[in-house]
Design an enzyme around this catalytic site. Structure first.
Site, PDB file in Angstrom:
ATOM      1  N   ARG A 187      37.437  19.668  74.315  1.00 32.78           N
ATOM      2  CA  ARG A 187      37.858  18.338  74.759  1.00 32.78           C
ATOM      3  C   ARG A 187      38.293  18.405  76.218  1.00 32.78           C
ATOM      4  NH1 ARG A 187      42.745  14.279  72.973  1.00 32.78           N
ATOM      5  NH2 ARG A 187      41.654  12.341  73.494  1.00 32.78           N
TER       6      ARG A 187
ATOM      7  N   GLN B  32      42.872  21.598  66.453  1.00 29.61           N
ATOM      8  CA  GLN B  32      42.860  21.680  67.913  1.00 29.61           C
ATOM      9  C   GLN B  32      43.841  22.756  68.394  1.00 29.61           C
ATOM     10  OE1 GLN B  32      44.577  18.868  70.854  1.00 29.61           O
ATOM     11  NE2 GLN B  32      42.449  18.351  71.321  1.00 29.61           N
TER      12      GLN B  32
ATOM     13  N   TYR C 202      47.760  20.355  81.136  1.00 29.73           N
ATOM     14  CA  TYR C 202      48.152  21.594  80.461  1.00 29.73           C
ATOM     15  C   TYR C 202      47.377  22.808  80.957  1.00 29.73           C
ATOM     16  CZ  TYR C 202      50.597  18.028  77.904  1.00 29.73           C
ATOM     17  OH  TYR C 202      51.400  16.954  77.605  1.00 29.73           O
TER      18      TYR C 202
END
Length: 375
Positions: A235, A108, A188
């Site tokens: 995601r 990721q 984020y």
């Protein structure tokens, strides 16, 4: 009269699946979980990481913790990166260990943007879509600290960030990963660009919903190049509502509807959706929240957040998801697939050791206690 136990063959979670080029032996996925074990100066994975991920190689798919695409992406202490040769070498030991055990592993890619802190960036200001403090807490070497007002990214900063993601994706392939996943959840960098309260730009990366989602779409295209247009997951967390700047109201969800629909026009191997938080521990997840995006995305979908064995089987059986990812359950139960298959009880995790470094709370969770072998 006793209730008959589910066998492995009765459980959708334990059935095979195809995720593009990946052949999954089961649909139990390790969700990314930050564990803060890269305590070396180079933020490189160590033998601890190799042991941790190999313990969980029985998952249908292992997705690693979020990993820094560059030095300026850093926003949490002791998290590994994928931007240096030392880090590539460290991750290669991890992927070798997982592959020897028959597993599949995805890296990721993470950038915290404005949710970072100067203490993690050599004193420099974090960067974000606009000069707006996200009012988050950043985990620094001296503990959690409040975020500051970031520096608004220039067009050059955005171009550099896209290039950093592409380079990180290429490094991941050299390190032996089976694909990459773009971290676009929580507070984020990418969700900051998607959020009109934090993204006040009036250029091509702001102004309206189409502009706000452009960065993510550009990143998907760039990251897919080293992978020949395959093996890239995304995601997202449409229902993130922590703090006063993120909301899961209908206007926000409508923008995520359009974003997910747009992903169909880009090389996305699968969509990984973090659903609503459950109302209380043990409550059933909101399957309709996941189904909303199943209707819009044309490829494989991984459901996440609050699932257990029963609800995981249910969401797949209903055709809402193709697989389910588990974070806290996998932290404390490295043999989670076996426990699901045989109906064993799950061990609870120790939250106090999530970010403490070292073996304790990382590698010392036991396999299921078989007792006298009668059950």
């Amino acid at each position: 009269m006793s209730t008959p136990q589910l066998t492995a063959l009765d459980q959708p979670l334990l059935q095979r699946a195809e995720f593009g080029d990946l052949q999954l032996p089961n649909r139990v996925v390790t969700a990314p979980a930050t564990r803060a074990r890269a305590t070396n100066a180079g933020l490189a994975p160590t033998d601890l990481h190799a042991a941790y991920y190999s313990q969980r190689a029985g998952a249908g798919l292992v997705i690693t913790e979020g990993t820094w695409v560059s030095e300026r992406a850093i926003g949490f202490a002791n998290v590994p990166g994928i931007y240096s040769e030392e880090q590539v070498d460290g991750w290669r030991r991890v992927t070798d260990a997982v592959h020897v055990l028959g597993g599949r592993i995805i890296l990721q890619l993470w950038h915290t943007g404005a949710a970072a802190h100067p203490d993690l960036l050599g004193g420099a200001l974090p960067i974000g879509p606009s000069a707006v403090n996200p009012h988050e807490m950043s985990f620094t070497p001296n503990g959690f600290k409040e975020t500051v007002t970031p520096r608004a990214m220039t067009a050059a900063d955005i171009a550099d960030t896209v290039a950093e993601y592409a380079a990180a994706a290429a490094n991941a392939r050299r390190a032996g990963f089976d694909g990459v996943e773009i971290h676009a959840i929580g507070p984020y960098l990418i969700p900051q660009f998607l959020n009109p309260r934090l993204n006040r730009r009036d250029d091509a990366y702001g102004g309206d919903a189409a502009g706000r989602r452009r960065l993510l779409l550009d990143l998907v295209d760039a990251v897919a190049v080293p992978w020949d247009g395959r093996c890239v997951g995304v995601r997202v967390s449409p229902y993130w509502n922590v703090g006063d700047l993120f909301a899961d109201d209908e206007p926000t969800l409508a923008e995520y509807d359009a974003l997910v629909s747009a992903l169909n026009q880009h090389p996305v191997a699968y969509l990984h959706v973090r659903g609503r938080d459950v109302a209380q521990p043990g409550a059933a997840p909101d399957l309709d929240a996941i189904a909303r995006y199943r209707q819009r995305f044309h490829g494989p979908l991984i459901a996440n957040n609050g699932f257990d064995r029963a609800s995981g089987n249910a969401v797949i059986r209903a055709g809402i998801a193709d697989a389910v990812s588990f974070a806290t359950h996998f932290i404390a139960n490295p043999d989670l697939v076996t426990r699901f298959a045989l109906g064993r009880e799950l061990t609870a995790g120790d939250h106090d050791t999530y970010y403490t470094g070292g073996v304790r709370g990382y590698l010392d969770y036991p396999l299921s206690d078989w007792g006298d072998g009668s059950r």
